[in-house]
Design a protein around this motif. Structure first.
Motif, PDB file in Angstrom:
ATOM      1  N   LEU A 149       1.901 -11.836  12.018  1.00  0.00           N
ATOM      2  CA  LEU A 149       3.218 -11.197  12.020  1.00  0.00           C
ATOM      3  C   LEU A 149       4.308 -12.144  12.509  1.00  0.00           C
ATOM      4  N   ASP A 150       3.979 -13.001  13.465  1.00  0.00           N
ATOM      5  CA  ASP A 150       4.956 -13.995  13.939  1.00  0.00           C
ATOM      6  C   ASP A 150       5.330 -14.951  12.813  1.00  0.00           C
ATOM      7  N   ARG A 151       4.328 -15.392  12.077  1.00  0.00           N
ATOM      8  CA  ARG A 151       4.581 -16.294  10.960  1.00  0.00           C
ATOM      9  C   ARG A 151       5.460 -15.633   9.911  1.00  0.00           C
ATOM     10  N   LEU A 152       5.194 -14.354   9.665  1.00  0.00           N
ATOM     11  CA  LEU A 152       5.985 -13.620   8.690  1.00  0.00           C
ATOM     12  C   LEU A 152       7.420 -13.448   9.179  1.00  0.00           C
ATOM     13  N   ARG A 153       7.555 -13.087  10.448  1.00  0.00           N
ATOM     14  CA  ARG A 153       8.875 -12.844  11.025  1.00  0.00           C
ATOM     15  C   ARG A 153       9.713 -14.121  11.023  1.00  0.00           C
ATOM     16  N   ASN A 154       9.054 -15.250  11.244  1.00  0.00           N
ATOM     17  CA  ASN A 154       9.775 -16.523  11.292  1.00  0.00           C
ATOM     18  C   ASN A 154       9.953 -17.155   9.915  1.00  0.00           C
ATOM     19  N   GLY A 155       9.500 -16.438   8.887  1.00  0.00           N
ATOM     20  CA  GLY A 155       9.651 -16.965   7.539  1.00  0.00           C
ATOM     21  C   GLY A 155       8.792 -18.183   7.295  1.00  0.00           C
ATOM     22  N   ASP A 156       7.721 -18.310   8.065  1.00  0.00           N
ATOM     23  CA  ASP A 156       6.884 -19.503   7.955  1.00  0.00           C
ATOM     24  C   ASP A 156       5.469 -19.127   7.545  1.00  0.00           C
ATOM     25  N   ARG A 157       5.395 -18.262   6.564  1.00  0.00           N
ATOM     26  CA  ARG A 157       4.079 -17.869   6.081  1.00  0.00           C
ATOM     27  C   ARG A 157       3.567 -18.942   5.137  1.00  0.00           C
ATOM     28  N   HIS A 158       2.676 -19.755   5.635  1.00  0.00           N
ATOM     29  CA  HIS A 158       2.219 -20.907   4.857  1.00  0.00           C
ATOM     30  C   HIS A 158       0.806 -20.672   4.340  1.00  0.00           C
ATOM     31  N   ASP A 159       0.635 -20.821   3.058  1.00  0.00           N
ATOM     32  CA  ASP A 159      -0.674 -20.687   2.445  1.00  0.00           C
ATOM     33  C   ASP A 159      -1.292 -22.085   2.377  1.00  0.00           C
ATOM     34  N   SER A 160      -2.386 -22.289   3.096  1.00  0.00           N
ATOM     35  CA  SER A 160      -3.005 -23.616   3.174  1.00  0.00           C
ATOM     36  C   SER A 160      -3.491 -24.106   1.809  1.00  0.00           C
ATOM     37  N   ARG A 161      -3.714 -23.185   0.858  1.00  0.00           N
ATOM     38  CA  ARG A 161      -4.166 -23.600  -0.471  1.00  0.00           C
ATOM     39  C   ARG A 161      -3.108 -24.462  -1.168  1.00  0.00           C
ATOM     40  N   LEU A 162      -1.843 -24.248  -0.813  1.00  0.00           N
ATOM     41  CA  LEU A 162      -0.770 -25.023  -1.446  1.00  0.00           C
ATOM     42  C   LEU A 162      -0.835 -26.499  -1.057  1.00  0.00           C
ATOM     43  N   ASP A 163      -1.450 -26.780   0.091  1.00  0.00           N
ATOM     44  CA  ASP A 163      -1.552 -28.174   0.555  1.00  0.00           C
ATOM     45  C   ASP A 163      -2.364 -29.020  -0.418  1.00  0.00           C
ATOM     46  N   ALA A 164      -3.268 -28.377  -1.155  1.00  0.00           N
ATOM     47  CA  ALA A 164      -4.137 -29.114  -2.082  1.00  0.00           C
ATOM     48  C   ALA A 164      -3.411 -29.487  -3.373  1.00  0.00           C
ATOM     49  N   LEU A 165      -2.245 -28.868  -3.625  1.00  0.00           N
ATOM     50  CA  LEU A 165      -1.522 -29.127  -4.868  1.00  0.00           C
ATOM     51  C   LEU A 165      -0.679 -30.397  -4.774  1.00  0.00           C
ATOM     52  N   SER A 166      -0.641 -31.134  -5.869  1.00  0.00           N
ATOM     53  CA  SER A 166       0.249 -32.292  -5.932  1.00  0.00           C
ATOM     54  C   SER A 166       1.677 -31.794  -6.116  1.00  0.00           C
ATOM     55  N   GLU A 167       2.638 -32.685  -5.947  1.00  0.00           N
ATOM     56  CA  GLU A 167       4.044 -32.300  -6.098  1.00  0.00           C
ATOM     57  C   GLU A 167       4.309 -31.767  -7.513  1.00  0.00           C
ATOM     58  N   GLN A 168       3.709 -32.433  -8.508  1.00  0.00           N
ATOM     59  CA  GLN A 168       3.891 -32.008  -9.897  1.00  0.00           C
ATOM     60  C   GLN A 168       3.283 -30.620 -10.122  1.00  0.00           C
ATOM     61  N   GLU A 169       2.104 -30.392  -9.536  1.00  0.00           N
ATOM     62  CA  GLU A 169       1.450 -29.085  -9.683  1.00  0.00           C
ATOM     63  C   GLU A 169       2.278 -27.974  -9.037  1.00  0.00           C
ATOM     64  N   ARG A 170       2.895 -28.263  -7.900  1.00  0.00           N
ATOM     65  CA  ARG A 170       3.751 -27.262  -7.245  1.00  0.00           C
ATOM     66  C   ARG A 170       4.947 -26.922  -8.127  1.00  0.00           C
ATOM     67  N   ARG A 171       5.516 -27.968  -8.742  1.00  0.00           N
ATOM     68  CA  ARG A 171       6.674 -27.766  -9.604  1.00  0.00           C
ATOM     69  C   ARG A 171       6.279 -26.887 -10.799  1.00  0.00           C
ATOM     70  N   ILE A 172       5.109 -27.163 -11.361  1.00  0.00           N
ATOM     71  CA  ILE A 172       4.630 -26.383 -12.510  1.00  0.00           C
ATOM     72  C   ILE A 172       4.314 -24.952 -12.093  1.00  0.00           C
ATOM     73  N   LEU A 173       3.755 -24.781 -10.878  1.00  0.00           N
ATOM     74  CA  LEU A 173       3.480 -23.437 -10.373  1.00  0.00           C
ATOM     75  C   LEU A 173       4.766 -22.611 -10.285  1.00  0.00           C
ATOM     76  N   GLU A 174       5.825 -23.221  -9.778  1.00  0.00           N
ATOM     77  CA  GLU A 174       7.116 -22.523  -9.684  1.00  0.00           C
ATOM     78  C   GLU A 174       7.615 -22.114 -11.075  1.00  0.00           C
ATOM     79  N   LEU A 175       7.431 -22.988 -12.056  1.00  0.00           N
ATOM     80  CA  LEU A 175       7.893 -22.692 -13.420  1.00  0.00           C
ATOM     81  C   LEU A 175       7.045 -21.604 -14.075  1.00  0.00           C
ATOM     82  N   ILE A 176       5.754 -21.578 -13.738  1.00  0.00           N
ATOM     83  CA  ILE A 176       4.895 -20.484 -14.214  1.00  0.00           C
ATOM     84  C   ILE A 176       5.439 -19.162 -13.662  1.00  0.00           C
ATOM     85  N   GLY A 177       5.854 -19.207 -12.374  1.00  0.00           N
ATOM     86  CA  GLY A 177       6.412 -18.017 -11.735  1.00  0.00           C
ATOM     87  C   GLY A 177       7.694 -17.544 -12.395  1.00  0.00           C
TER      88      GLY A 177
END
Length: 229
Positions: A149-177
């Motif tokens: 709840l603290d992480r959510l309240r502070n807007g810092d909800r971080h999904d550790s799975r995203l750490d495995a993505l390359s910068e290009q993969e993150r960009r493509i994920l956003e575009l899929i969204g």
């Protein structure tokens, strides 16, 4: 004893706790049913091996507590919990999982679950957990809940799975969204459509997903939570 299907209330102070079981492994359901069957103050009133069956059978069996496996082949126990809590708020949901992680805990809390226990829990402890959920108590670990709840309240909800993505993969994920097709993503990032397809396959595997629709829903949920907080 035959239950009257027209009864609006099936449990009272002296009635057994009505328990519903959802797990895709029959041997697990049978073990849980045998365990609960030994207790004089509770009874199994229904079970399901899929989220689809659970959503059909839980309203019909009117349990006090639904014990829900978190991961099933056709969906998530968290989805079932969210649906049941919205339509049958008196049903307490106890999430059962093989391993703990903050992401699943966060989802369980947000879905309105009363408890979250590991499958390695001892039988007596699980029975006690069902009793506590039936009594309206929360079994969510206070420290873990507060951390989420603290992480959510502070807007810092971080999904550790995203750490495995390359910068290009993150960009493509956003575009899929944003609903873009592979061809549209390729045009925007100046990549061949086949290259984009390979990136999509890679990022889905890293996120533990099978379909791009899951990735799109994931991005939409993350964006909505960021905006909300």
């Amino acid at each position: 004893m035959v239950h009257n299907a027209d009864m609006t209330s099936t449990s009272g102070p002296d009635s057994p706790i009505r328990v519903f079981l959802m797990d895709d492994h029959e041997i697990v359901r049978r073990g849980l049913a045998d365990l609960i069957g030994l207790e004089r103050d509770m009874e199994v009133v229904g079970e399901a091996g899929s989220t689809k069956d659970a959503l059909l059978r839980i309203p019909a069996s009117r349990p006090d507590v639904a014990v829900l496996d978190v991961r099933l082949p056709d969906g998530s126990g968290v989805e079932v919990c969210r649906e049941i809590r919205s339509t049958m708020p008196t049903v307490g949901c106890l999430m059962l999982t093989s391993y703990a992680d903050d992401e699943a805990l966060f989802d369980a809390i947000m879905a309105g679950a009363s408890g979250y226990v590991l499958k390695e829990i001892r039988g007596n402890d699980l029975v006690d957990a069902i009793r506590q959920v039936a009594a309206g108590k929360s079994l969510l670990d206070p420290l873990a809940t507060q951390r989420v709840l603290d992480r959510l309240r502070n807007g810092d909800r971080h999904d550790s799975r995203l750490d495995a993505l390359s910068e290009q993969e993150r960009r493509i994920l956003e575009l899929i969204g944003e609903g873009l097709t592979n061809r549209q993503i390729g045009d925007q990032l100046h990549l061949a459509e086949k290259t984009v397809k390979n990136y999509v396959s890679s990022l889905l595997a890293k996120l533990g997903m099978e379909r791009r629709t899951q990735a799109a829903a994931y991005v939409a949920r993350m964006s909505a939570e960021r905006e909300h907080h």
